[in-house]
Design an enzyme around this catalytic site. Structure first.
Site, PDB file in Angstrom:
ATOM      1  N   HIS A  86       0.871  -1.198   0.000  1.00 38.35           N
ATOM      2  CA  HIS A  86       0.000   0.000   0.000  1.00 38.35           C
ATOM      3  C   HIS A  86       0.899   1.237   0.000  1.00 38.35           C
ATOM      4  O   HIS A  86       1.492   1.576   1.028  1.00 38.35           O
ATOM      5  CB  HIS A  86      -0.896   0.016   1.249  1.00 38.35           C
ATOM      6  CG  HIS A  86      -1.784   1.222   1.354  1.00 38.35           C
ATOM      7  ND1 HIS A  86      -3.120   1.133   1.671  1.00 38.35           N
ATOM      8  CD2 HIS A  86      -1.555   2.546   1.183  1.00 38.35           C
ATOM      9  CE1 HIS A  86      -3.658   2.341   1.696  1.00 38.35           C
ATOM     10  NE2 HIS A  86      -2.718   3.224   1.412  1.00 38.35           N
TER      11      HIS A  86
ATOM     12  N   ASN B 291      -5.340   7.174  -6.007  1.00 43.31           N
ATOM     13  CA  ASN B 291      -6.026   8.429  -5.663  1.00 43.31           C
ATOM     14  C   ASN B 291      -5.257   9.645  -6.157  1.00 43.31           C
ATOM     15  O   ASN B 291      -4.943  10.556  -5.397  1.00 43.31           O
ATOM     16  CB  ASN B 291      -6.298   8.515  -4.153  1.00 43.31           C
ATOM     17  CG  ASN B 291      -5.040   8.504  -3.301  1.00 43.31           C
ATOM     18  OD1 ASN B 291      -4.016   7.938  -3.677  1.00 43.31           O
ATOM     19  ND2 ASN B 291      -5.093   9.149  -2.146  1.00 43.31           N
TER      20      ASN B 291
ATOM     21  N   ASP C 127       1.650   2.739   3.489  1.00 37.97           N
ATOM     22  CA  ASP C 127       0.798   3.918   3.305  1.00 37.97           C
ATOM     23  C   ASP C 127       1.645   5.185   3.236  1.00 37.97           C
ATOM     24  O   ASP C 127       1.186   6.250   3.654  1.00 37.97           O
ATOM     25  CB  ASP C 127      -0.270   4.025   4.396  1.00 37.97           C
ATOM     26  CG  ASP C 127      -1.339   5.045   4.059  1.00 37.97           C
ATOM     27  OD1 ASP C 127      -1.509   5.376   2.868  1.00 37.97           O
ATOM     28  OD2 ASP C 127      -2.001   5.541   4.999  1.00 37.97           O
TER      29      ASP C 127
HETATM   30  N1  LIG Z   1      -3.186   7.919   4.623  1.00 36.31           N
HETATM   31  C1  LIG Z   1      -3.336   9.212   4.478  1.00 36.31           C
HETATM   32  O1  LIG Z   1      -3.410   9.934   5.469  1.00 36.31           O
HETATM   33  N2  LIG Z   1      -3.402   9.792   3.256  1.00 36.31           N
HETATM   34  C2  LIG Z   1      -3.427   9.136   1.988  1.00 36.31           C
HETATM   35  C3  LIG Z   1      -4.755   8.543   1.660  1.00 36.31           C
HETATM   36  C4  LIG Z   1      -5.116   7.302   2.440  1.00 36.31           C
HETATM   37  O2  LIG Z   1      -4.419   6.287   2.394  1.00 36.31           O
HETATM   38  O3  LIG Z   1      -6.141   7.289   3.135  1.00 36.31           O
HETATM   39  C5  LIG Z   1      -3.013  10.155   0.913  1.00 36.31           C
HETATM   40  O4  LIG Z   1      -3.189   9.860  -0.278  1.00 36.31           O
HETATM   41  O5  LIG Z   1      -2.505  11.223   1.273  1.00 36.31           O
HETATM   42 ZN   LIG Z   2      -3.065   5.193   1.706  1.00 37.13          ZN
HETATM   43 ZN   LIG Z   3      -6.491   5.164   3.150  1.00 34.90          ZN
END
Ligand SMILES: NC(=O)N[C@@H](CC(=O)O)C(=O)O
Ligand SMILES: [Zn+2]
Ligand SMILES: [Zn+2]
Length: 337
Positions: A13, A41, A245
């Protein structure tokens, strides 16, 4: 010096962004990971096969040799099941991503009601295409710290029952409820875990003042939840695997009167995970978490090469590529050899 060699990990991720930001951040992910599940995104979101394959080519160009981006489709209320299946069949999309509309960064085009994508999920189940989920409800009446737990009750649990053969990854889990739900769920359900949700509790958001670089979504939770997520990640269960993430935003967008959610952890991701597994006396389980469980769930082979970490102070600079990295100004207790 204590050293640890493991199969090369993957990041299940990550946000690599696009354009100039992509060029700045992609090398950090490619340095540590063989493959990554790349979040769709962007703005506009990656909803077509053409957009996904063009984006994949830009990532390959930015990341260099030896790194394989695995692409995801951004589910909208109106995405076409045939197009999704075609993209999967052509090997462009490995998975599709469910953003509840409004839940997080660039999620405005996400799904407004899960029933709008039931037919699409049915098709994904049939063809063996994975679903990645940002698991938070968006109901403004629900406290922001409860949104993941409420999502599990209201949306995820019924979804798992309705689509028992659909493989689902609950992304970036943050709560005891999520850790328990995934551990007790059928084998079709797994979860990714970030470094920040293993290392920070919600006090970090307010330590001596407001800390925008500790802000991400789902927001970090109470200590009790951090400990539950740590136990799950280090338990040895094959349902939990690495997903950073990493979500870079420009410094000015973080340090703002309405700062963006997202933590840029790619530069020292493995160092952070190694520290956590060491603290939990679970270093023998790091390889499964980082390098084996993810490929097994996605139906892929693990990477064939390896990485070596060593236990030594790893200072983190205040800025990396002009951005504030996770751990900035501090140090991790492991480093890449
Ligand atoms: N994790 C986050 O705080 N931000 C992510 C989006 C996401 O994974 O929810 C992003 O694209 O900035
Ligand atoms: Zn994310
Ligand atoms: Zn997310």
């Amino acid at each position: 010096m204590q050293r640890l060699t493991i199969r090369r990990p993957d990041d299940w991720h990550v946000h690599l962004r696009d354009g100039e930001m992509l060029e700045r951040v992609a090398p950090f992910t490619a340095r540590q990971f063989g493959r990554a599940i790349v979040m769709p995104n962007l703005s506009p979101p990656v909803t077509s096969i053409d957009a996904a394959s063009a984006y994949r080519a830009r990532i390959v160009a930015a990341a260099g040799e030896g790194f394989t981006p695995l692409m995801t489709a951004y589910l909208t209320d109106t995405i076409d099941a045939d197009a999704l299946a075609r993209g999967h069949d052509e090997g462009v999309w490995v998975a599709a991503k469910l953003y509840p509309a409004g839940a997080t960064t660039n999620s405005a085009s996400g799904v407004t009601d899960i029933s709008n994508v039931h037919a699409v999920l049915e098709r994904m189940q049939d063809i063996g295409m994975l679903l990645c989920v940002h698991g938070e409800v968006t109901d403004p009446d629900i406290d922001v710290f409860d949104r993941e737990a409420v999502f599990i009750d209201r949306i995820l649990e019924p979804l798992v029952r309705r689509f028992p053969a659909l493989r689902i990854v609950l992304e970036h889990i943050t709560t005891r409820q999520a850790a328990e739900f995934v551990a007790d769920a059928p084998d079709s359900v797994a979860a990714t875990v970030t470094p920040q949700h293993l290392m920070l509790n919600r006090n970090a958001l307010f330590q001596g003042g407001l800390r925008p670089h500790a802000y991400c979504l789902p927001v970090v939770k109470r200590e009790e939840h951090r400990l539950a997520v740590r136990r799950a990640a280090t338990s040895g269960s094959a349902k939990f695997f690495l997903g950073t993430d990493s979500a870079p935003h420009e410094v000015a967008a973080k340090e703002s009167s309405c700062g963006c959610a997202g933590i840029f952890n790619a530069p020292y991701a493995l160092e952070a995970y190694a520290q956590v597994f060491d603290e939990e006396e679970a270093l023998d389980r790091l390889e499964a978490f980082a390098s084996l469980n993810g490929p097994a769930f996605y139906g892929l082979e693990p990477n064939s090469d390896s990485v070596t970490l060593e236990k030594a102070a790893c200072p983190v600079p205040d800025r990396v590529a002009g951005l504030v990295p996770f751990g900035a100004g501090g140090e991790f207790s492991w480093r890449m050899a």
